[in-house]
Write a protein that holds these residues in place. Structure first.
Motif, PDB file in Angstrom:
ATOM      1  N   TYR A 206      41.407  53.714 109.510  1.00 34.78           N
ATOM      2  CA  TYR A 206      42.794  54.029 109.833  1.00 34.78           C
ATOM      3  C   TYR A 206      43.114  55.501 109.544  1.00 34.78           C
ATOM      4  O   TYR A 206      44.162  55.999 109.954  1.00 34.78           O
ATOM      5  CB  TYR A 206      43.738  53.136 109.039  1.00 34.78           C
ATOM      6  N   VAL A 207      42.227  56.169 108.823  1.00 31.91           N
ATOM      7  CA  VAL A 207      42.435  57.576 108.473  1.00 31.91           C
ATOM      8  C   VAL A 207      41.600  58.484 109.366  1.00 31.91           C
ATOM      9  O   VAL A 207      42.087  59.466 109.917  1.00 31.91           O
ATOM     10  CB  VAL A 207      42.089  57.823 106.989  1.00 31.91           C
ATOM     11  N   TRP A 208      40.294  58.142 109.501  1.00 35.79           N
ATOM     12  CA  TRP A 208      39.363  59.000 110.246  1.00 35.79           C
ATOM     13  C   TRP A 208      38.944  58.422 111.594  1.00 35.79           C
ATOM     14  O   TRP A 208      38.071  58.956 112.257  1.00 35.79           O
ATOM     15  CB  TRP A 208      38.123  59.271 109.400  1.00 35.79           C
ATOM     16  N   ASN A 209      39.543  57.278 111.971  1.00 33.98           N
ATOM     17  CA  ASN A 209      39.264  56.660 113.280  1.00 33.98           C
ATOM     18  C   ASN A 209      37.837  56.160 113.430  1.00 33.98           C
ATOM     19  O   ASN A 209      37.372  55.930 114.538  1.00 33.98           O
ATOM     20  CB  ASN A 209      39.594  57.617 114.427  1.00 33.98           C
ATOM     21  N   SER A 210      37.137  56.009 112.343  1.00 32.84           N
ATOM     22  CA  SER A 210      35.795  55.410 112.382  1.00 32.84           C
ATOM     23  C   SER A 210      35.548  54.662 111.069  1.00 32.84           C
ATOM     24  O   SER A 210      36.041  55.072 110.020  1.00 32.84           O
ATOM     25  CB  SER A 210      34.709  56.485 112.591  1.00 32.84           C
ATOM     26  N   ASN A 211      34.803  53.610 111.150  1.00 29.48           N
ATOM     27  CA  ASN A 211      34.553  52.785 109.978  1.00 29.48           C
ATOM     28  C   ASN A 211      33.481  53.423 109.080  1.00 29.48           C
ATOM     29  O   ASN A 211      32.506  53.980 109.558  1.00 29.48           O
ATOM     30  CB  ASN A 211      34.089  51.391 110.418  1.00 29.48           C
ATOM     31  N   VAL A 212      33.696  53.346 107.780  1.00 32.96           N
ATOM     32  CA  VAL A 212      32.714  53.795 106.791  1.00 32.96           C
ATOM     33  C   VAL A 212      32.388  52.562 105.943  1.00 32.96           C
ATOM     34  O   VAL A 212      33.202  52.134 105.129  1.00 32.96           O
ATOM     35  CB  VAL A 212      33.267  54.929 105.899  1.00 32.96           C
TER      36      VAL A 212
END
Length: 214
Positions: A206-212
């Protein structure tokens, strides 16, 4: 800071002074040196009121392990800070480049106190030391083009001085020495942390548009 003039003064042990390859004794109790950038992008070196010359590079080397030195900006004014280990000072386009050639454990102790403050539990300091070590090693070449590894601000990690007020931080750094965090691919993780989350955190996607995953 675009430092035009800095002063190094005695704090906790003597430091040898080198201008390029020339030796100029040491900074002893009650002594100081002043470094000023000149228009030819050389550095004027003064010890007390005596001008010793102009040089491409100034090195300050601790004469015994564990010593420390005080640094303050004069132009512009920057409050005094204290550091362990050696210094290398060169002239850049906008001012002096002042690099603390610091041991990793001393660096981490300073970072943890600068970032986390005092009065916390030992286990917190261990976690912060682990995160800060992982971050430092992952981004060790972040400022390579500028002639140093990491800056002392939140762009990298806050490093305002050596650890001064919280001895338990040094205990935490040594307790986690050489330990880092890695992901499932054996790569150093992005060990992000914050001073204040405002009471909420969020999934990375939700912050960087990619899952970590971690």
């Amino acid at each position: 800071y675009n430092l035009q003039q800095v002063v190094f003064s005695y704090n906790g042990g003597s430091y040898s002074i080198f201008g390029d390859s020339l030796s100029f004794g040491a900074i002893l109790p009650n002594e100081f040196i002043t470094l000023t950038i000149k228009r030819n992008r050389k550095i004027e070196l003064k010890k007390g009121v005596t001008t010793l010359g102009e040089f491409e590079k100034i090195n300050l080397i601790e004469t015994k392990s564990g010593f420390s030195i005080s640094l303050s900006g004069k132009i512009p004014v920057v409050k005094e800070r204290k550091y362990k280990n050696d210094f290398e000072i060169t002239a850049a386009e906008k001012g002096l480049t002042v690099v603390n050639m610091v041991d990793m454990n001393n660096y981490l102790a300073g970072v943890v106190e600068s970032e986390g403050g005092g009065g916390k539990e030992l286990e917190y300091y261990k976690v912060q030391a682990l995160m800060s070590r992982t971050y430092a090693l992952k981004y060790l070449n972040k400022h390579q083009a500028e002639g140093f590894s990491l800056c002392d601000r939140v762009h990298c990690q806050a490093y305002h001085s050596m650890v001064r007020f919280t001895p338990s931080i040094e205990v935490a750094v040594l307790a986690t020495e050489n330990v880092v965090m890695k992901d499932d691919n054996n790569q150093l993780v992005d060990a992000y942390f914050h001073a204040n989350c405002g009471g909420q955190t969020s999934e990375a996607e939700y912050v960087w548009n990619s899952n970590v995953p971690y």
